[in-house]
Motif scaffolding. Structure first.
Motif, short mmCIF file in Angstrom:
data_model
loop_
_atom_site.label_atom_id
_atom_site.label_comp_id
_atom_site.label_asym_id
_atom_site.label_seq_id
_atom_site.Cartn_x
_atom_site.Cartn_y
_atom_site.Cartn_z
N PRO A 13 -3.85 2.16 12.31
CA PRO A 13 -4.64 3.07 13.16
C PRO A 13 -4.00 4.15 13.50
CG PRO A 13 -5.09 0.71 14.01
CD PRO A 13 -3.94 0.63 12.82
N GLN A 14 -2.46 3.96 13.87
CA GLN A 14 -1.81 4.91 14.42
C GLN A 14 -1.80 6.15 13.28
OE1 GLN A 14 -0.79 5.84 17.65
NE2 GLN A 14 -0.37 7.69 16.46
N THR A 15 -1.22 5.63 12.02
CA THR A 15 -0.93 6.52 10.97
C THR A 15 -2.17 7.32 10.50
OG1 THR A 15 0.57 4.94 10.26
CG2 THR A 15 -0.25 6.65 8.58
N ALA A 16 -3.40 6.48 10.61
CA ALA A 16 -4.84 7.30 10.27
C ALA A 16 -5.15 8.35 11.47
CB ALA A 16 -5.85 6.32 10.55
N LYS A 71 -6.31 13.84 0.71
CA LYS A 71 -5.08 14.22 0.22
C LYS A 71 -3.72 14.01 1.23
CE LYS A 71 -2.94 18.53 -1.32
NZ LYS A 71 -3.22 19.90 -1.13
N ARG A 72 -3.97 14.37 2.37
CA ARG A 72 -2.86 13.88 3.14
C ARG A 72 -2.66 12.50 3.28
NH1 ARG A 72 -1.66 17.74 2.73
NH2 ARG A 72 -2.05 19.85 3.51
N ALA A 73 -3.80 11.89 3.23
CA ALA A 73 -3.39 10.29 3.27
C ALA A 73 -2.33 9.91 2.08
CB ALA A 73 -4.67 9.49 3.24
N ALA A 74 -2.79 10.63 0.96
CA ALA A 74 -2.03 10.19 -0.38
C ALA A 74 -0.64 10.90 -0.25
CB ALA A 74 -2.65 10.95 -1.60
N GLU A 75 -0.23 11.92 0.43
CA GLU A 75 0.75 12.24 0.50
C GLU A 75 1.76 11.47 1.63
OE1 GLU A 75 -0.17 17.14 -0.05
OE2 GLU A 75 0.35 16.26 2.14
N TRP A 76 1.08 11.14 2.65
CA TRP A 76 1.85 10.41 3.50
C TRP A 76 2.25 8.70 2.78
CZ3 TRP A 76 1.07 4.99 4.86
CH2 TRP A 76 1.86 4.61 5.96
N TRP A 77 1.10 8.53 1.82
CA TRP A 77 1.35 7.08 1.18
C TRP A 77 2.67 7.37 0.21
CZ3 TRP A 77 -0.82 2.64 2.10
CH2 TRP A 77 -0.48 1.65 1.17
N ARG A 78 2.76 8.48 -0.35
CA ARG A 78 3.85 8.78 -1.32
C ARG A 78 5.25 8.76 -0.55
NH1 ARG A 78 0.39 12.09 -4.15
NH2 ARG A 78 0.94 13.75 -3.03
N GLN A 79 5.17 9.21 0.74
CA GLN A 79 6.43 9.47 1.34
C GLN A 79 6.79 7.93 1.85
OE1 GLN A 79 5.75 12.21 4.34
NE2 GLN A 79 5.96 14.00 3.10
N ALA A 80 5.94 7.04 2.22
CA ALA A 80 6.24 5.74 2.81
C ALA A 80 6.19 4.89 1.84
CB ALA A 80 4.88 5.39 3.65
N HIS A 81 5.87 5.10 0.42
CA HIS A 81 5.85 4.12 -0.45
C HIS A 81 6.39 4.77 -1.89
CE1 HIS A 81 3.18 2.68 2.41
NE2 HIS A 81 3.68 1.32 1.91
N PRO A 82 7.71 5.22 -1.87
CA PRO A 82 8.05 6.32 -2.86
C PRO A 82 7.82 5.60 -4.41
CG PRO A 82 9.77 5.91 -1.37
CD PRO A 82 8.84 4.93 -1.23
N VAL A 83 7.69 4.45 -4.56
CA VAL A 83 7.42 3.86 -6.01
C VAL A 83 6.01 3.20 -6.04
CG1 VAL A 83 9.83 2.88 -6.18
CG2 VAL A 83 8.31 1.46 -5.19
N GLY A 84 4.99 3.19 -5.19
CA GLY A 84 3.87 3.01 -5.07
C GLY A 84 2.82 4.01 -5.48
N ASP A 85 1.58 3.69 -5.80
CA ASP A 85 0.56 4.62 -5.94
C ASP A 85 -0.58 4.29 -5.07
OD1 ASP A 85 -1.59 6.40 -6.94
OD2 ASP A 85 -1.36 5.82 -8.93
N ILE A 86 -1.11 5.21 -4.14
CA ILE A 86 -1.87 4.84 -3.19
C ILE A 86 -3.51 4.39 -4.13
CG2 ILE A 86 -2.83 7.11 -2.89
CD1 ILE A 86 -3.61 6.55 0.06
#
Lengths: 383, 175
Positions: free
Chosen positions: B41-44, B79-94
């Motif tokens: 919730p906080q990240t959202a 798009k912002r969520a995907a960017e956040w995800w990439r930063q938090a999970h460098p090897v994952g794919d949202i």
């Protein structure tokens, strides 16, 4: 039809879509399909229930309200009512910016010396734009632009993409010109059409595209194939000077000169010595002199550009689309995409220690930006 | 609320009242959507705030002729969520990730099950079922061809249905 064939149609039915008659006839009495429909609807109802619970949660403090908006841009206000073709305008502006960035002295004034090859480039969707190329050796520069175009693909679907075109004069032989042409097309996904983009590629980006050369004589029609985007058609005329106006197909004209008291900052580029330290292409501010323009350059601090004297500011000299000034022992020059003001002086307050993060939440220190604010607001902020 | 062009023009003029109204109407909705993508919730909340901050600072990214402002905002948010995800999970794919949702966060069984399907499927279903975006708007937000929205929605519903169906009965009853 059977249940397997109609499953996707059942899903579409949940979305209020019309379905084929034979599918509707099957679903009506089919208990299995009706159970699936019920399940899908139940899932949708549950999601909406979850959303209803979450939407009751208190909204956090609006962070945007603590941040000064980058001022409404002149081109935003006038974009819809612009009488000249938008891309013709953008192309001209971009052309001037890029010429200026390359430190090629080209003045968008009638008194500019030398002849010009004025090209009219028509893309496959029928829209045209102008490209002015100085032809004198040593003063040629280039004209690059990007245009959003619609293309019809082989499967009949309409796609969007950016059509990049770049032109330069290589040589002249009497009335004939040898021109270098670079083209490229980048297809976009549907959503990307709604994004904000800068309007021009960088010269380096254009250099990655292959250049083809053509001999061209004003009055001729040159068709150039651009893979995946159809043909562009180039016509042109030779002029004895760089025009001071943008001329559209129907002859409408727009003056490039600022009005009395007007202060215009369009696509500013800041040079420190001969190094480019910031390029804010696309930013446009046109005010009547009651506001100032701020430009933040990472590593250099903030520059306040004021049409009126400001305590602590240095006096900059305005020459058409340039402002030159000295600060902290260095020579700076702002280059704009159009003439700045009728006045010969602009005052620049250079705040070297300024960092956006000190003042506003959410603005990083490593990104350049520009904006407007009233002088009184600025002075209050300094105190 | 004025139509989108009027609203956008007011925002471009720096009309904070108009923007605040738009924010209050759509902020909670966007935050709910982002929570489905990000889990926290906080990240959202953070990503939602960044999204509105971006729109406020640079409203010129929106083009009224290309669709509704609300569609545009949800597109930026995703798009912002995907960017956040990439930063938090460098090897994952949202797009391929499922959200690890804490039990305490689960509002219902469907909420828990929902977090286990792929991001694009979650986005499609949420935006269709909760936000009632049209197929064309969904295509714009997700950057996919309009012609594939129907089949992808079907695949999403099936994915959700199968996981829900396979969920232990005890959990269903306890939900």
């Amino acid at each position: 039809m059977n249940c397997e064939q109609t499953a996707e149609v059942v899903s579409a039915l949940c979305d209020g879509q019309q379905i084929p008659r034979d599918a509707a006839e099957h679903i009506g009495p089919c208990e299995s399909c009706r159970a699936l429909l019920h399940k899908y609807m139940e899932m949708g109802t549950e999601l909406r229930r979850v959303a209803s619970l979450q939407s009751l949660e208190i909204l956090g403090e609006a962070r945007w309200s603590a941040v000064k908006q980058i001022a409404p841009h002149w081109w935003q206000r006038g974009w819809e009512s612009m009488r000249i073709p938008k891309f013709a305008f953008v192309s001209l502006v971009v052309g001037i910016v890029l010429l200026a960035c390359g430190l090629v002295v080209v003045k968008a004034r009638q008194r500019t010396q030398g002849s010009v090859l004025m090209l009219t480039v028509k893309s496959s969707d029928g829209e045209t734009r102008k490209c002015a190329l100085p032809t004198e050796h040593g003063n040629r520069g280039g004209c690059f632009s990007v245009k959003l175009v619609k293309v019809t693909e082989a499967n009949g679907q309409v796609a969007h993409g950016w059509l990049k075109t770049g032109f330069r004069v290589i040589a002249q032989d009497g009335n004939r010109f040898q021109i270098g042409v670079r083209t490229g097309f980048t297809k976009l996904s549907p959503f990307e059409n709604g994004k904000s983009y800068t309007f021009s590629p960088t010269p380096d980006e254009m250099k990655t595209l292959p250049e083809r050369t053509y001999w061209f004589e004003p009055g001729e029609r040159l068709a150039i194939d651009v893979p995946n985007s159809g043909k562009i058609e180039v016509t042109g005329e030779a002029l004895d000077h760089m025009p001071a106006i943008v001329t559209s197909e129907n002859g409408a004209e727009e003056p490039m000169d600022p009005k009395e008291g007007e202060f215009r900052v369009i696509s500013p580029v800041l040079l420190k010595g001969s190094n480019r330290v910031v390029d804010l292409e696309g930013f446009t501010s046109i005010t009547n002199g009651t506001e100032v323009v701020i430009v933040y350059a990472p590593g250099e601090g903030r520059f306040l550009l004021s049409p009126s004297p400001v305590a602590g500011a240095v006096e900059g000299v305005v020459r058409e689309n340039r402002i030159t000034f000295k600060s902290a022992g260095s020579s700076y020059e702002f280059l704009m995409a159009a003439p700045i003001a009728r006045s010969e002086h602009i005052w620049i307050l250079h705040q070297q220690d300024y960092k956006p993060s000190h003042k506003s939440v959410g603005i990083p220190d490593d990104q350049a930006f520009a904006g407007n604010m009233s002088l009184s607001s600025l002075l209050r902020a300094r105190n | 609320m004025a139509n989108d062009r009027e609203l956008w023009e007011r925002i471009c003029r720096g009309d904070s009242e108009a923007f605040d109204s738009f924010y209050r109407e759509n902020g909670p909705r966007l935050r709910s959507f982002l929570r489905q993508l990000l889990g926290s919730p906080q990240t959202a909340e953070d990503v939602m705030q960044e999204t509105f901050l971006e729109l406020w600072r640079k409203p010129n990214g929106f083009h009224p002729e290309n669709g509704a402002l609300r569609t545009y905002v949800f597109g930026i948010g995703r798009k912002r969520a995907a960017e956040w995800w990439r930063q938090a999970h460098p090897v994952g794919d949202i797009k391929r990730e499922c959200v690890q949702r804490a039990t305490a966060e689960s509002t219902s069984l469907v909420s828990d099950v929902f977090s286990r399907i792929e991001e694009e499927q979650r986005s499609l279903l949420w935006l269709r079922e909760v936000e009632s975006f049209s197929y064309v708007e969904l295509a714009h937000i997700l950057g996919i061809p309009v012609g594939t929205v129907r089949s992808r929605l079907f695949a999403a519903r099936e994915a959700l249905r199968k996981i829900w169906h396979e969920a232990p009965q005890a959990r269903k009853e306890g939900a």
